[in-house]
Design a protein around this motif. Structure first.
Motif, mmCIF file in Angstrom:
data_model
loop_
_atom_site.group_PDB
_atom_site.id
_atom_site.type_symbol
_atom_site.label_atom_id
_atom_site.label_comp_id
_atom_site.label_asym_id
_atom_site.label_seq_id
_atom_site.Cartn_x
_atom_site.Cartn_y
_atom_site.Cartn_z
ATOM 1 N N VAL A 18 0.573 -1.632 0.139
ATOM 2 C CA VAL A 18 -0.024 0.012 0.143
ATOM 3 C C VAL A 18 1.240 1.232 0.071
ATOM 4 C CG1 VAL A 18 -1.901 1.497 0.863
ATOM 5 C CG2 VAL A 18 -1.823 -1.175 0.627
ATOM 6 N N PRO A 84 -11.304 -1.484 2.441
ATOM 7 C CA PRO A 84 -10.376 -0.241 1.363
ATOM 8 C C PRO A 84 -11.553 0.788 0.877
ATOM 9 C CG PRO A 84 -9.911 -2.434 1.676
ATOM 10 C CD PRO A 84 -10.377 -2.351 2.288
ATOM 11 N N PHE A 118 -0.391 -1.330 -7.482
ATOM 12 C CA PHE A 118 -0.032 -2.270 -6.638
ATOM 13 C C PHE A 118 -0.690 -3.695 -7.356
ATOM 14 C CE2 PHE A 118 -4.318 -3.927 -3.941
ATOM 15 C CZ PHE A 118 -3.722 -3.915 -2.815
#
Length: 263
Positions: A18, A84, A118
């Protein structure tokens, strides 16, 4: 690899991933700020902050019944616990309010850069070998040998810990309580690198009585499961297949989430 080793610290790979994604977003935003509009730089930092706050608030609200028992634990962000989707919605909402329409596409470009970084690391992480419960024989506090394969047949939460480890000491009482409240799941607590006297004294001092406390003085289990730090908790299904692993201190809300997946 489950962690990035920085000196004596082991940073969980998910958190480092992250960090890299958000770093990519900031870098792209800084470049765009110099070439397009200076407001994009401030937007990036504020959007990340809004995202973190939104993700935390969303997770807490989704587990309100847990946090209601200990409201102060809402602040224990080092335990993890972020949603998220809520984070994306919060960052997106801030973007719509803070930037004029003509800059939205540049903000989207920076966000896509984060998503790309990511995604690349996520794809690399997937597709590894299936991990199964090791066939190792450890001993109980009373000296009885126990093969880990004997735990198959029920979902298993296998916690690797040590009495000298502060996060282990903090999470252990909560985990023992949940093990008693969820008899359909087995919990085993494998002490790493310590003998029976040290472990027994600690448990008696803390007034803890887990059903399964295993001794691994030679840390063979840590080596077999390639553990990079303590505490590390492994979640195995009924057949002994690894479903999830968590490096670091667990919150009650996160542990309950893992138990739902196991069932």
């Amino acid at each position: 690899m489950d962690a990035v080793q920085v000196g004596p610290l082991a940073i969980p790979w998910a958190r480092f991933q992250v960090f890299l994604a958000l770093l990519a977003m900031v870098v792209v935003a800084e470049v765009l700020a110099r070439r397009v509009d200076r407001r994009l730089a401030l937007w990036a930092y504020n959007a990340i902050l809004a995202g973190f706050l939104g993700a935390r608030i969303g997770f807490v609200l989704g587990n309100a019944y847990v946090y209601a028992r200990d409201p102060l634990s809402i602040l224990y962000v080092w335990q993890g616990g972020f949603d998220p989707l809520w984070g994306i919605l919060a960052a997106g909402g801030y973007t719509l309010m803070a930037l004029p329409k003509n800059l939205w596409r540049y903000a989207l470009f920076a966000a896509l850069a984060a998503g790309l970084v990511f995604g690349v690391f996520l794809v690399q992480k997937q597709g590894g070998e299936e991990v199964r419960l090791p066939s190792l024989t450890l001993t109980t506090l009373g000296g009885t040998p126990v093969n880990l394969q004997d735990f198959r047949g029920k979902p298993l939460v296998l916690n690797l810990w040590a009495t000298w480890c502060p996060p282990c000491r903090r999470e252990l009482p909560m985990m023992v309580r949940l093990s008693q409240e969820n008899p359909e799941v087995r919990f085993a607590f494998a002490s790493q690198g310590e003998g029976p006297v040290v472990v027994r004294n600690f448990l008696e001092e803390q007034r803890l009585a887990p059903e399964w406390v295993l001794l691994d003085p030679e840390t063979r289990l840590s080596q077999a499961l390639k553990t990079q730090g303590l505490p590390t908790t492994f979640f195995f299904d009924r057949e002994g297949r690894l479903v999830a692993r968590h490096l670091g201190e667990l919150s009650e809300a996160l542990l309950l989430g893992y138990l739902r997946v196991l069932r």
